[in-house]
Design a protein around this motif. Structure first.
Motif: not given
Length: 505
Positions: A341-344, A433-438
């Motif tokens: 969670p911290a990295w995300l 897109g990018a953040l949700a997929g990550t």
């Protein structure tokens, strides 16, 4: 369960003739590939404004969709941001379907036949990709190795692996996930018959002719002509963009076939705009305090045909310092990093800082997981971003002028001062897109946004991101609406608020 066997069997027969060693793996991967595509399709059915869905309602048994012909479609509750969920079957009037292509065919909505064929191809292509997957070292040494690790394609599009004009041989020869080396050739065109933007290098000139790099599939199937051998290269995530094996700029080629949703040719508009867009990208990057690099387009040429054009673009790797790694955001899920969670939260903060800064200045990036890359420190921390391919950004002349930036001398689809269009472009690609997929789920995305948002400048764009439903491209509606060109949109539940119910109607 019902499933069409023709396409799957045809692929199996071709595979048996050219790569028999992959056949057992391909067969074993088919059920999982059907479920992966069905999961993406269910997300679309649950959340897009499809005109033949009259009502959606949830309960303890999941989600039900009432159709305009009186039938009902039942499935599990849908998190529009989930990438790890698996829908194994949906029930249409009580009949179970585990195959997305057959379900769409039996829905019999307008334009279902073509979309059903695309879904069938997505399934077999995905099964083939998974069957041929390898699991290399955790931290590849080369940028192209990161590009090859993305096996499943688009995280939310039912056509995640659709390459409907490609045979099995084509898939293996040109798909980056199959790790091929491609022979790039060139076609000579008289210089006075070419549109040129930027600088075209001497090695691609021959007297009064310019030598245009061509993808071998394009040369054989579209141009139907031979090409001069030039260089070997490895296909990247976009498939028609390749990294030469001996280094140097990446080569974006025309590939006039439908990949996922779009035909990947190169328009004259894109070639004409490329130099101005490259200059604008450099000016914008200079205003991000070193957090963003934008790859330069070194030169672009079109033979006044979208089928015969090429661009030369800097490799993102030139912006990585010793010990750093640069990789497409889509490849992050092949690592363990997003599970922290911290990295995300740190990555989300970096991406939003850059994306919202550029939006405030007047440019909305198409920052999906292919165009947006992240530079990681030796310890794996996200430190900077790289953006490549400016061909589909949106530019606001009014915002640029307000911040003392000279708008490029462009007209057409890239130019708009409409706030809704600008926010859709950035939020739909970056956040939905990018953040949700990550992140992989609505709760994980919401937590990352909640951590990042307090550190961002309070702007009208940020307030819209905090308070409004999140825009996302209605990818299935677009495939079922061939008479409606351009992007179509839906609204997803804002992951920053508690409500998680279905939307889109």
């Amino acid at each position: 369960m019902y499933r069409p066997l023709t396409t799957e069997a045809e692929v199996a027969r071709e595979l048996a003739g050219i790569r028999p060693g992959l056949l057992p793996g391909y067969t074993a991967e088919l059920p999982g590939a059907r479920a992966a595509v069905l999961t993406r399709l269910w997300r679309a059915l649950a959340h897009e404004p499809l005109p033949w869905v009259t009502r959606r309602f949830g309960g303890t048994g999941g989600l039900a969709l009432l159709l305009d012909d009186g039938r009902a479609l039942h499935g599990p509750a849908s998190d529009p941001y989930a990438t790890g969920a698996h829908v194994n079957d949906l029930r249409l009037d009580g009949v179970p379907y585990d195959d997305p292509a057959l379900l769409v065919a039996d829905l019999a909505v307008p334009h279902a036949a073509g979309f059903s064929a695309e879904l069938a191809h997505s399934v077999v292509s995905l099964a083939l990709s998974r069957a041929d997957a390898v699991h290399p070292e955790e931290w590849p040494a080369q940028d192209w190795q990161w590009e090859q690790r993305v096996i499943d394609g688009h995280p939310f599009h039912p056509n995640c692996r659709a390459r409907t004009d490609f045979s099995v041989s084509d898939q293996l020869a040109y798909g980056p996930e199959h790790r091929p080396v491609v022979e790039l050739g060139t076609v000579p065109v008289r210089a006075d018959q070419c549109l040129v933007s930027g600088s075209w290098p001497g090695e691609l000139r021959d007297g009064g002719h310019l030598l245009l790099p061509v993808h071998p599939w394009q040369a054989e199937h579209v141009l139907k002509r031979s090409s001069r051998p030039w260089r070997t290269a490895r296909p990247l995530l976009s498939l028609r963009t390749l990294a030469p094996t001996d280094g140097g700029p990446h080569v974006k080629t025309a590939l006039s076939t439908r990949l996922t949703s779009s035909v990947r040719d190169i328009s004259g508009y894109s070639v004409r705009a490329s130099a101005d867009l490259s200059a604008l990208g450099a000016a914008l990057a200079a205003r991000t305090d070193g957090l963003l690099h934008v790859t330069h387009t070194l030169g672009a040429v079109s033979a006044h045909s979208p089928d015969l054009a090429a661009l030369l673009r800097e490799s993102p790797e030139v912006y990585a310092a010793p010990g750093e790694r640069v990789l497409p955001v889509a490849a992050l899920t092949t690592t363990a990093l997003p599970s922290s969670p911290a990295w995300l939260a740190a990555f989300t903060r970096l991406a939003l800082t850059v994306g919202l800064r550029l939006l405030e200045l007047g440019v909305a990036l198409e920052a999906h997981g292919q165009n947006l890359l992240v530079i990681l420190s030796a310890g794996g921390e996200p430190v900077r971003l790289v953006y490549r391919d400016l061909a589909d950004i949106r530019i606001s002349p009014a915002r640029l002028a307000h911040h003392g930036l000279t708008p490029p001398d462009l007209t057409g689809r890239l130019i708009t001062d409409d706030e809704t269009a600008l926010r859709r472009k950035l939020f739909g690609s970056l956040v939905a897109g990018a953040l949700a997929g990550t992140a992989g789920s609505g709760p994980a995305l919401g937590a990352a946004l909640e951590s990042a948002v307090p550190d961002l400048p309070d702007t009208a764009d940020l307030r819209a991101l905090r308070e409004d439903p999140l825009p996302a491209k209605a990818l299935t509606l677009m495939r079922l609406s061939p008479d409606s060109p351009g992007d179509l949109w839906t609204s997803l539940p804002n992951p920053l608020v508690l409500e998680r119910g279905p939307s889109g109607q």
